[in-house]
Design a protein around this motif. Structure first.
Motif, PDB file in Angstrom:
ATOM      1  N   GLU A 176     -29.726  13.665  26.376  1.00 53.66           N
ATOM      2  CA  GLU A 176     -28.437  13.597  25.680  1.00 53.66           C
ATOM      3  C   GLU A 176     -28.445  12.306  24.870  1.00 53.66           C
ATOM      4  OE1 GLU A 176     -24.608  15.077  27.471  1.00 53.66           O
ATOM      5  OE2 GLU A 176     -25.765  14.852  29.315  1.00 53.66           O
ATOM      6  N   ASP A 196     -27.790  10.072  21.113  1.00 51.27           N
ATOM      7  CA  ASP A 196     -27.011   9.894  19.890  1.00 51.27           C
ATOM      8  C   ASP A 196     -27.948   9.476  18.757  1.00 51.27           C
ATOM      9  OD1 ASP A 196     -25.356   9.095  17.843  1.00 51.27           O
ATOM     10  OD2 ASP A 196     -24.002   7.931  19.108  1.00 51.27           O
ATOM     11  N   PRO A 197     -28.155  10.333  17.760  1.00 53.26           N
ATOM     12  CA  PRO A 197     -29.112   9.996  16.694  1.00 53.26           C
ATOM     13  C   PRO A 197     -28.726   8.772  15.878  1.00 53.26           C
ATOM     14  CG  PRO A 197     -27.836  11.962  16.128  1.00 53.26           C
ATOM     15  CD  PRO A 197     -27.533  11.648  17.563  1.00 53.26           C
ATOM     16  N   LEU A 240     -35.185  11.878  16.321  1.00 52.95           N
ATOM     17  CA  LEU A 240     -35.259  12.313  17.711  1.00 52.95           C
ATOM     18  C   LEU A 240     -35.989  13.657  17.806  1.00 52.95           C
ATOM     19  CD1 LEU A 240     -31.597  11.550  18.881  1.00 52.95           C
ATOM     20  CD2 LEU A 240     -33.669  10.345  19.597  1.00 52.95           C
ATOM     21  N   ALA A 293     -33.658  17.379  21.739  1.00 50.98           N
ATOM     22  CA  ALA A 293     -32.603  16.469  22.177  1.00 50.98           C
ATOM     23  C   ALA A 293     -31.230  17.116  21.985  1.00 50.98           C
ATOM     24  CB  ALA A 293     -32.681  15.152  21.420  1.00 50.98           C
ATOM     25  N   THR A 295     -27.897  16.418  20.918  1.00 49.82           N
ATOM     26  CA  THR A 295     -27.202  15.372  20.160  1.00 49.82           C
ATOM     27  C   THR A 295     -25.721  15.667  19.963  1.00 49.82           C
ATOM     28  OG1 THR A 295     -27.744  16.439  18.044  1.00 49.82           O
ATOM     29  CG2 THR A 295     -29.335  14.830  18.909  1.00 49.82           C
ATOM     30  N   ARG A 296     -25.239  16.792  20.510  1.00 51.66           N
ATOM     31  CA  ARG A 296     -23.870  17.223  20.222  1.00 51.66           C
ATOM     32  C   ARG A 296     -22.987  17.352  21.455  1.00 51.66           C
ATOM     33  NH1 ARG A 296     -23.347  19.134  15.023  1.00 51.66           N
ATOM     34  NH2 ARG A 296     -25.295  19.415  13.852  1.00 51.66           N
ATOM     35  N   VAL A 323     -22.319  12.461  24.505  1.00 47.91           N
ATOM     36  CA  VAL A 323     -22.922  11.753  23.373  1.00 47.91           C
ATOM     37  C   VAL A 323     -21.839  11.322  22.393  1.00 47.91           C
ATOM     38  CG1 VAL A 323     -24.378  12.043  21.332  1.00 47.91           C
ATOM     39  CG2 VAL A 323     -25.204  12.801  23.560  1.00 47.91           C
TER      40      VAL A 323
END
Length: 297
Positions: free
Chosen positions: A92, A94-95, A102, A106, A108-109, A113
């Motif tokens: 989990e 955060d880009p 990443l 991953a 990312t949403r 996050v």
């Protein structure tokens, strides 16, 4: 508090095992009480150490230390939650906080996050940003490989050992929460919050025993609000398969000075009460926890 360099943070987590061997299907776990801060992490952070510690469940592994004498293992992280959080999915991430792309797998949403509290946190508990500049993707993935994955391998091993021996396993996930004085809420927070993901992560027998025991000791108790249980409770709790997970959150004002991070006068008293609570939980019969019975609850 010890400030350790990377090579000194070994082992990254501890498992306290009873001298006579494990004699219970219960596994106690404190994933957020680590307070050994790698020097490289401190250098990368723009926050001072005391601010970073706001995400700690300080001293929680000590509060539950009595369970080892009852035949249950106690596992706890030595690394801090702000460094890597094992109560999240593995990726989990955060880009926006990484320098580089990443991996495609991953997550990312997720809501966690979005809130800045992914596997590699962007903020500490009160919302302060940890890093002054993005960290490398390689650094983030290295933390997951070296700290997160070994932690869950060992936790899964403890659970599997209990399942193989007793036909059931119970993870008690041990946490603490800031008091309303720290969160600046108008309403006083309860002394304990029991999280069973609204009855889906463990048999109601366990939650009922915990609530009744704590209330008889004079504590205020809430269920699932504001903490219903995180990734560990969700992952290791499957009552229909004989696997149970109950999260216990303790109000820090009961046992510590939340500003200076030192034990308060009631610390020993609370240890005794939590030891009593754990003894009562561990007295629940194995038969009541096995798949057929638990699924019927």
């Amino acid at each position: 508090m010890a400030i350790l360099t990377e090579p000194e943070l070994e082992p990254a987590h501890d498992i306290l095992v009873p001298n006579g061997g494990t004699g219970s299907p219960f596994v106690f776990n404190s994933p957020h009480s680590g307070r050994h801060y790698p020097r490289r992490f401190l250098k990368a952070s723009k926050l001072d150490t005391m601010t970073l510690r706001r995400s700690e469940d300080t001293f929680v592994e000590e509060l539950f230390s009595g369970v080892v004498d009852f035949g249950a293992p106690l596992m706890h992280a030595r690394f801090p939650r702000a460094f890597v959080d094992v109560n999240r999915e593995a990726y989990e991430l955060d880009p926006t906080m990484f320098d580089g792309r990443l991996p495609s797998f991953a997550n990312t949403r997720s809501m966690r996050v979005a809130g800045g509290l992914g596997t590699i946190a962007r903020i500490v508990a009160d919302g302060a940003e940890i890093y002054s500049t993005p960290i490398s993707v390689a650094e983030g993935l290295d933390r997951i490989e070296r700290f997160y994955k070994p932690y869950h391998r060992d936790l899964r091993s403890l659970v599997d050992q209990a399942l193989n021996r007793f036909g059931t396993a119970v993870v008690i996930d041990c946490h603490s929460m800031p008091s309303s004085r720290i969160t600046r809420e108008n309403r006083r927070r309860p002394d304990f919050v029991l999280g069973d993901r609204y009855g889906t992560s463990c048999t109601s027998i366990l939650t009922d025993v915990a609530q009744e025991t704590l209330q008889r000791l004079g504590y205020t108790v809430a269920r699932n609000k504001p903490y219903a249980g995180g990734f560990i409770t969700e992952t290791y709790g499957s009552p229909g398969e004989g696997q149970h997970a109950l999260q216990i959150e303790i109000n820090r004002s009961l046992y510590m000075d939340e500003i200076r991070y030192v034990r308060a006068g009631g610390f020993a008293w609370l240890v005794a009460d939590i030891t009593h609570l754990c003894r009562r939980l561990m007295s629940v019969s194995v038969e009541a926890l096995r798949p057929g019975r638990a699924a019927a609850e």
